[in-house]
Design an enzyme around this catalytic site. Sequence first.
Site, PDB file in Angstrom:
ATOM      1  N   HIS A  33       9.494  24.038  29.813  1.00  0.00           N
ATOM      2  CA  HIS A  33      10.877  24.335  29.932  1.00  0.00           C
ATOM      3  C   HIS A  33      11.932  23.663  28.904  1.00  0.00           C
ATOM      4  CE1 HIS A  33       9.447  25.524  33.888  1.00  0.00           C
ATOM      5  NE2 HIS A  33       9.746  26.828  33.427  1.00  0.00           N
ATOM      6  N   GLN A 149       2.717  38.242  28.931  1.00  0.00           N
ATOM      7  CA  GLN A 149       4.164  38.401  29.090  1.00  0.00           C
ATOM      8  C   GLN A 149       5.122  38.440  28.064  1.00  0.00           C
ATOM      9  OE1 GLN A 149       6.389  36.412  32.669  1.00  0.00           O
ATOM     10  NE2 GLN A 149       7.058  34.928  30.910  1.00  0.00           N
ATOM     11  N   ARG A 183       3.009  25.941  38.479  1.00  0.00           N
ATOM     12  CA  ARG A 183       2.301  26.018  39.361  1.00  0.00           C
ATOM     13  C   ARG A 183       1.279  25.085  39.384  1.00  0.00           C
ATOM     14  NH1 ARG A 183       2.751  31.877  39.235  1.00  0.00           N
ATOM     15  NH2 ARG A 183       2.987  32.826  41.183  1.00  0.00           N
TER      16      ARG A 183
HETATM   17  O1  PAF Z   1       7.641  33.361  33.027  1.00  0.00           O
HETATM   18  C1  PAF Z   1       8.638  33.183  34.075  1.00  0.00           C
HETATM   19  O2  PAF Z   1       9.014  32.155  34.434  1.00  0.00           O
HETATM   20  C2  PAF Z   1       8.867  34.415  34.689  1.00  0.00           C
HETATM   21  O3  PAF Z   1       7.789  35.446  34.777  1.00  0.00           O
HETATM   22  C3  PAF Z   1      10.153  34.884  34.140  1.00  0.00           C
HETATM   23  C4  PAF Z   1       9.973  35.292  32.612  1.00  0.00           C
HETATM   24  C5  PAF Z   1      11.362  34.114  34.275  1.00  0.00           C
HETATM   25  C6  PAF Z   1      10.619  36.441  34.829  1.00  0.00           C
HETATM   26  O4  PAF Z   1      10.854  36.205  36.284  1.00  0.00           O
END
Ligand code: PAF
Length: 213
Positions: A33, A149, A183
Amino acid sequence: MIILKNPSEVKSNLANKKNLALIPTMGNLHAGHISLIETAKNYAGTIIVSIFVNPIQFNSQNDLKNYPRTLTKDIDILNKLGVDILFNPSEKDIYPSNPTLSYRLPPLAKQLCGASRPGHFEGVITIIEKLFSLFKPDHVFFGKKDYQQLMLIKQFISDKNFKINFHSVETVREQNSLALSSRNSLLNSAAKKIASTLFRNLKRCNSRIEKNS
Ligand code: PAF
């Protein structure tokens, strides 16, 4: 850093703010992040991070309950990074009632990870559309770790004609090559060791294929 809890507070706090970057997260922040945020600083004047554990993208109540939540630590990290706005809404703020809109996603949503997590990507796109509509960001940042995603969100932006610059950011790995993930804290050391072999083995397969082609 301004902490916004409610969507109704967003508009007034964004007045006069230009060139917005949005980094959607579910918290339990790690170096992956941080890399998204550091990359965003190169493009945008105002950095917004959202932390919302989105219940409708979970397939099991147990998984949702056990998802690691570390808000105090996360706020500390975001303050140190000089993030401008943290959006940390409650479930009720985002879903005052059960969402009934459904999305027809590309076939990719039902493949790979989507095959064993029915409705997962619909849940992701639901929250992503809400966040994009609320903040109207100029730039958004997603990690390549969640490649499926990332592809689906990129396609969604294009299909919707959103004027958003999409940035994909390299995966950050531990020394043993395990991709950083919130996780991971749910894995014991034996499971972490097994998981860390995945990337090395894939790389080995890749170089063998390249050698033989
Ligand atoms: O990758 C994530 O943490 C989640 O899937 C997101 C993109 C914040 C959507 O809830």
